[in-house]
Motif scaffolding. Structure first.
Motif, PDB file in Angstrom:
ATOM      1  N   VAL A 139       0.868  -1.193   0.000  1.00  0.00           N
ATOM      2  CA  VAL A 139       0.000   0.000   0.000  1.00  0.00           C
ATOM      3  C   VAL A 139       0.897   1.232   0.000  1.00  0.00           C
ATOM      4  CG1 VAL A 139      -1.972  -1.075   1.136  1.00  0.00           C
ATOM      5  CG2 VAL A 139      -0.145  -0.077   2.528  1.00  0.00           C
ATOM      6  N   GLU A 140       0.330   2.359  -0.410  1.00  0.00           N
ATOM      7  CA  GLU A 140       1.125   3.596  -0.562  1.00  0.00           C
ATOM      8  C   GLU A 140       1.721   4.066   0.765  1.00  0.00           C
ATOM      9  OE1 GLU A 140      -1.840   3.052  -1.813  1.00  0.00           O
ATOM     10  OE2 GLU A 140      -1.803   3.510  -3.958  1.00  0.00           O
ATOM     11  N   GLU A 141       1.077   3.692   1.875  1.00  0.00           N
ATOM     12  CA  GLU A 141       1.574   4.151   3.181  1.00  0.00           C
ATOM     13  C   GLU A 141       2.745   3.301   3.677  1.00  0.00           C
ATOM     14  OE1 GLU A 141      -2.084   5.627   2.099  1.00  0.00           O
ATOM     15  OE2 GLU A 141      -1.640   3.500   2.443  1.00  0.00           O
ATOM     16  N   THR A 142       3.079   2.259   2.919  1.00  0.00           N
ATOM     17  CA  THR A 142       4.206   1.401   3.339  1.00  0.00           C
ATOM     18  C   THR A 142       5.468   2.249   3.469  1.00  0.00           C
ATOM     19  OG1 THR A 142       3.242  -0.464   2.161  1.00  0.00           O
ATOM     20  CG2 THR A 142       5.594  -0.615   2.685  1.00  0.00           C
ATOM     21  N   PRO A 143       6.163   2.157   4.603  1.00  0.00           N
ATOM     22  CA  PRO A 143       7.407   2.937   4.739  1.00  0.00           C
ATOM     23  C   PRO A 143       8.392   2.555   3.630  1.00  0.00           C
ATOM     24  CG  PRO A 143       6.811   1.871   6.821  1.00  0.00           C
ATOM     25  CD  PRO A 143       5.868   1.337   5.787  1.00  0.00           C
ATOM     26  N   LEU A 144       9.070   3.522   3.040  1.00  0.00           N
ATOM     27  CA  LEU A 144       9.996   3.237   1.944  1.00  0.00           C
ATOM     28  C   LEU A 144      11.180   2.437   2.478  1.00  0.00           C
ATOM     29  CD1 LEU A 144       9.871   6.506  -0.152  1.00  0.00           C
ATOM     30  CD2 LEU A 144       8.282   4.579  -0.031  1.00  0.00           C
ATOM     31  N   GLY A 145      11.526   1.393   1.740  1.00  0.00           N
ATOM     32  CA  GLY A 145      12.646   0.543   2.182  1.00  0.00           C
ATOM     33  C   GLY A 145      13.982   1.088   1.700  1.00  0.00           C
ATOM     34  N   GLU A 146      15.022   0.340   1.971  1.00  0.00           N
ATOM     35  CA  GLU A 146      16.369   0.691   1.509  1.00  0.00           C
ATOM     36  C   GLU A 146      16.398   0.532  -0.019  1.00  0.00           C
ATOM     37  OE1 GLU A 146      18.874   1.927   3.002  1.00  0.00           O
ATOM     38  OE2 GLU A 146      20.221   1.816   1.276  1.00  0.00           O
ATOM     39  N   ALA A 147      16.704   1.635  -0.722  1.00  0.00           N
ATOM     40  CA  ALA A 147      16.746   1.556  -2.191  1.00  0.00           C
ATOM     41  C   ALA A 147      17.789   0.510  -2.601  1.00  0.00           C
ATOM     42  CB  ALA A 147      17.107   2.923  -2.763  1.00  0.00           C
ATOM     43  N   GLU A 261      -0.424  13.713  -3.543  1.00  0.00           N
ATOM     44  CA  GLU A 261      -0.999  12.379  -3.335  1.00  0.00           C
ATOM     45  C   GLU A 261      -0.191  11.337  -4.108  1.00  0.00           C
ATOM     46  OE1 GLU A 261      -5.620  13.850  -3.195  1.00  0.00           O
ATOM     47  OE2 GLU A 261      -5.206  11.707  -2.951  1.00  0.00           O
ATOM     48  N   VAL A 262      -0.195  10.121  -3.554  1.00  0.00           N
ATOM     49  CA  VAL A 262       0.625   9.031  -4.105  1.00  0.00           C
ATOM     50  C   VAL A 262      -0.293   7.881  -4.515  1.00  0.00           C
ATOM     51  CG1 VAL A 262       2.566   7.488  -3.640  1.00  0.00           C
ATOM     52  CG2 VAL A 262       2.372   9.641  -2.401  1.00  0.00           C
ATOM     53  N   PHE A 263      -0.013   7.256  -5.692  1.00  0.00           N
ATOM     54  CA  PHE A 263      -0.830   6.122  -6.128  1.00  0.00           C
ATOM     55  C   PHE A 263       0.048   4.994  -6.683  1.00  0.00           C
ATOM     56  CE2 PHE A 263      -4.890   8.153  -5.662  1.00  0.00           C
ATOM     57  CZ  PHE A 263      -4.670   9.505  -5.919  1.00  0.00           C
ATOM     58  N   ASN A 264      -0.291   3.770  -6.272  1.00  0.00           N
ATOM     59  CA  ASN A 264       0.354   2.575  -6.846  1.00  0.00           C
ATOM     60  C   ASN A 264      -0.306   2.227  -8.173  1.00  0.00           C
ATOM     61  OD1 ASN A 264       2.099   2.049  -4.709  1.00  0.00           O
ATOM     62  ND2 ASN A 264       0.641   0.711  -3.650  1.00  0.00           N
ATOM     63  N   LEU A 265       0.524   1.944  -9.185  1.00  0.00           N
ATOM     64  CA  LEU A 265      -0.028   1.513 -10.475  1.00  0.00           C
ATOM     65  C   LEU A 265       0.422   0.082 -10.756  1.00  0.00           C
ATOM     66  CD1 LEU A 265       0.393   4.653 -12.769  1.00  0.00           C
ATOM     67  CD2 LEU A 265      -1.531   4.030 -11.283  1.00  0.00           C
ATOM     68  N   GLY A 266      -0.419  -0.838 -10.319  1.00  0.00           N
ATOM     69  CA  GLY A 266      -0.182  -2.260 -10.568  1.00  0.00           C
ATOM     70  C   GLY A 266      -1.537  -2.917 -10.736  1.00  0.00           C
ATOM     71  N   ASN A 306      -1.156  -3.155  -3.932  1.00  0.00           N
ATOM     72  CA  ASN A 306      -2.549  -2.903  -3.567  1.00  0.00           C
ATOM     73  C   ASN A 306      -2.916  -1.641  -4.337  1.00  0.00           C
ATOM     74  OD1 ASN A 306      -4.790  -1.555  -2.358  1.00  0.00           O
ATOM     75  ND2 ASN A 306      -4.617  -2.956  -0.617  1.00  0.00           N
ATOM     76  N   ASN A 307      -3.826  -1.753  -5.298  1.00  0.00           N
ATOM     77  CA  ASN A 307      -4.146  -0.604  -6.170  1.00  0.00           C
ATOM     78  C   ASN A 307      -5.512   0.006  -5.861  1.00  0.00           C
ATOM     79  OD1 ASN A 307      -6.002  -2.375  -7.170  1.00  0.00           O
ATOM     80  ND2 ASN A 307      -5.043  -2.632  -9.177  1.00  0.00           N
ATOM     81  N   THR A 308      -6.008  -0.265  -4.682  1.00  0.00           N
ATOM     82  CA  THR A 308      -7.349   0.224  -4.302  1.00  0.00           C
ATOM     83  C   THR A 308      -7.475   1.740  -4.395  1.00  0.00           C
ATOM     84  OG1 THR A 308      -7.512  -1.643  -2.778  1.00  0.00           O
ATOM     85  CG2 THR A 308      -9.081   0.160  -2.463  1.00  0.00           C
ATOM     86  N   LYS A 309      -6.429   2.446  -3.928  1.00  0.00           N
ATOM     87  CA  LYS A 309      -6.488   3.918  -3.899  1.00  0.00           C
ATOM     88  C   LYS A 309      -6.642   4.491  -5.309  1.00  0.00           C
ATOM     89  CE  LYS A 309      -3.922   7.645  -1.899  1.00  0.00           C
ATOM     90  NZ  LYS A 309      -2.560   8.075  -1.574  1.00  0.00           N
ATOM     91  N   ALA A 310      -5.873   3.974  -6.248  1.00  0.00           N
ATOM     92  CA  ALA A 310      -5.946   4.496  -7.630  1.00  0.00           C
ATOM     93  C   ALA A 310      -7.306   4.158  -8.231  1.00  0.00           C
ATOM     94  CB  ALA A 310      -4.823   3.911  -8.471  1.00  0.00           C
ATOM     95  N   ARG A 311      -7.804   2.977  -7.947  1.00  0.00           N
ATOM     96  CA  ARG A 311      -9.124   2.591  -8.476  1.00  0.00           C
ATOM     97  C   ARG A 311     -10.203   3.508  -7.921  1.00  0.00           C
ATOM     98  NH1 ARG A 311      -9.945  -2.715 -10.396  1.00  0.00           N
ATOM     99  NH2 ARG A 311      -8.102  -4.060 -10.324  1.00  0.00           N
ATOM    100  N   GLU A 312     -10.177   3.689  -6.605  1.00  0.00           N
ATOM    101  CA  GLU A 312     -11.294   4.407  -5.971  1.00  0.00           C
ATOM    102  C   GLU A 312     -11.211   5.915  -6.184  1.00  0.00           C
ATOM    103  OE1 GLU A 312     -12.319   1.192  -2.398  1.00  0.00           O
ATOM    104  OE2 GLU A 312     -11.447   3.166  -1.866  1.00  0.00           O
ATOM    105  N   LYS A 313      -9.979   6.490  -6.075  1.00  0.00           N
ATOM    106  CA  LYS A 313      -9.877   7.956  -6.146  1.00  0.00           C
ATOM    107  C   LYS A 313      -9.700   8.457  -7.579  1.00  0.00           C
ATOM    108  CE  LYS A 313      -8.472  10.326  -2.582  1.00  0.00           C
ATOM    109  NZ  LYS A 313      -7.635  11.012  -1.555  1.00  0.00           N
ATOM    110  N   LEU A 314      -8.960   7.729  -8.391  1.00  0.00           N
ATOM    111  CA  LEU A 314      -8.740   8.192  -9.773  1.00  0.00           C
ATOM    112  C   LEU A 314      -9.781   7.624 -10.729  1.00  0.00           C
ATOM    113  CD1 LEU A 314      -4.846   7.855 -10.145  1.00  0.00           C
ATOM    114  CD2 LEU A 314      -6.177   9.844  -9.349  1.00  0.00           C
ATOM    115  N   GLY A 315     -10.517   6.613 -10.257  1.00  0.00           N
ATOM    116  CA  GLY A 315     -11.477   5.965 -11.160  1.00  0.00           C
ATOM    117  C   GLY A 315     -10.745   5.180 -12.243  1.00  0.00           C
ATOM    118  N   TRP A 316      -9.550   4.704 -11.884  1.00  0.00           N
ATOM    119  CA  TRP A 316      -8.687   3.983 -12.834  1.00  0.00           C
ATOM    120  C   TRP A 316      -8.934   2.488 -12.731  1.00  0.00           C
ATOM    121  CZ3 TRP A 316      -4.142   0.952 -11.418  1.00  0.00           C
ATOM    122  CH2 TRP A 316      -3.390   0.530 -12.526  1.00  0.00           C
TER     123      TRP A 316
END
Ligand code: WQD
Length: 343
Positions: A139-147, A261-266, A306-316
């Motif tokens: 999910v987008e709130e996942t803390p960013l890991g070590e690049a 705002e941040v969105f996962n595209l998968g 998890n692409n729920t946010k992009a689906r629900e907010k962007l209508g994607w």
């Protein structure tokens, strides 16, 4: 007609996004220094849409030249910023090239966005910012890991630059984190044009099938996954493209609830390397020459969105499955060969 400025639109995802923007009624201008691309894909965009897209051949690391482009296009409603070096492997050997190019170009574009009061900004980011996360689906709130590479770090740093910029500027921004973009436009007039030997799985598969490469090596088959090979969230490039149009429309309609705002595209579905190969064999009717090899250093074992946010907010809504991705990638590879043979 609302005008959008795209940077890096001569590239794989940029060109597909320009097609989607035009098909959704936008006018587009492009900026690309063509150090890793040609205008071939813009020719394909014209064949598909009937629209000739102007390309400003400008190095975004040169602020004066970048400023001149914005000065000439003061009526743009938004910027979609793709331009960046993106080879994970190259970035390991050339970190300073990646930091200098990817970050200087971003800062220069943001300086112009600020000076010309451009209201909307969409940034091409990547699931590689999550590093080796084990919290799946991500999910987008996942803390960013070590690049895992300097390339991934330039995406993490780019996101932080935009976050700090958004805090003190009125421009509304969106970060789009792509998972694994693959496939090609169904017309087979645009697609991925890897420079030299490809690193990514799907072009390696199609170039092996067409005879440009001798075989595919599966990097690791003893991982703790359903068939031992790595899992990725492959997503059709036309679905990625449409997400950019949806994101821009979301900002233009002022539906955003924050300045950034941040969105996962998968797709939300993980596919293993061996499953991807089987999907290719099914759509092509070919037996692919592949061998089981050692793991590739730096590879994440499994990641999917998890692409729920992009689906629900962007209508994607991503429309293509792995077989469509393989089919269009193969059609593009065949079209490239036929074009070479016929020229
Ligand atoms: C996918 C899977 C390999 C080649 C990419 C981009 C990165 C970012 C995320 C945009 C892995 C396996 C590959 C081969 C194989 N995209 N593989 N044999 O590494 O997930 O990263 O997407 O920002 O920039 O590089 O993609 O296609 O290289 O690998 O077995 O010959 O296929 O081990 O599991 P990756 P990939």
């Amino acid at each position: 007609m609302q005008k959008v400025l795209v940077t890096g639109g001569c590239g794989y995802i940029g060109a597909h996004t320009i097609v989607d923007l035009i098909n959704n009624g936008f006018d587009v201008v492009n900026v690309d220094n063509n150090i890793r691309s040609t205008t071939k894909l813009l020719d394909g965009v014209e064949q598909i849409t009937g629209k000739k897209v102007r390309n400003y051949k400008v190095d975004l690391c040169n602020l004066e030249d970048t400023h001149a482009v914005f000065h000439e296009n003061r009526d743009i409603v938004g910027v979609i910023h793709f331009a960046a070096l993106k080879s994970v492997g190259e970035s390991v050997h050339e970190p300073l090239l990646y930091f200098q190019n990817n970050l200087t170009s971003l800062v220069n574009v943001l300086k112009c966005v600020k000076e010309f009061n451009i209201p909307n900004f969409v940034f091409s980011s990547s699931c590689s910012v999550y590093g080796n996360t084990t919290a799946l689906p991500v999910v987008e709130e996942t803390p960013l890991g070590e690049a895992q590479s300097p390339y991934a770090r330039t995406k993490q740093m780019g996101e932080q630059i935009i976050e700090d910029f958004s805090r003190v500027n009125t421009t509304q921004s969106i970060l789009l984190r792509y998972f694994n973009p693959v496939g090609a436009h169904p017309s087979a007039l645009i697609g991925e044009l890897p420079l030299g030997k490809p690193d990514n799985l799907v072009p390696v598969i199609t170039q092996t099938a067409i005879g440009k490469l001798p075989k595919v090596t599966v990097f690791g088959t003893n991982f703790n996954t359903r068939d031992g090979s790595c899992i990725r969230d492959y997503i059709h490039v036309t679905d990625i493209a449409n997400a950019h149009t949806k994101a821009l429309q979301y900002l233009l309609d002022k539906r955003n609830t924050a300045n950034l705002e941040v969105f996962n595209l998968g797709t939300g579905t993980g596919v293993t390397v061996l499953e991807a190969i089987k999907a290719f064999e099914k759509i092509s009717g070919m037996k692919l020459n592949y061998e089981l090899g050692e793991p590739r250093p730096g590879d994440v074992i499994a990641i999917y969105a998890n692409n729920t946010k992009a689906r629900e907010k962007l209508g994607w809504e991503p429309k293509s499955g792995i077989e469509d991705m393989m089919r269009t990638a193969w059609q593009w590879e065949v079209a490239l060969r036929d074009r070479v043979l016929n020229n």
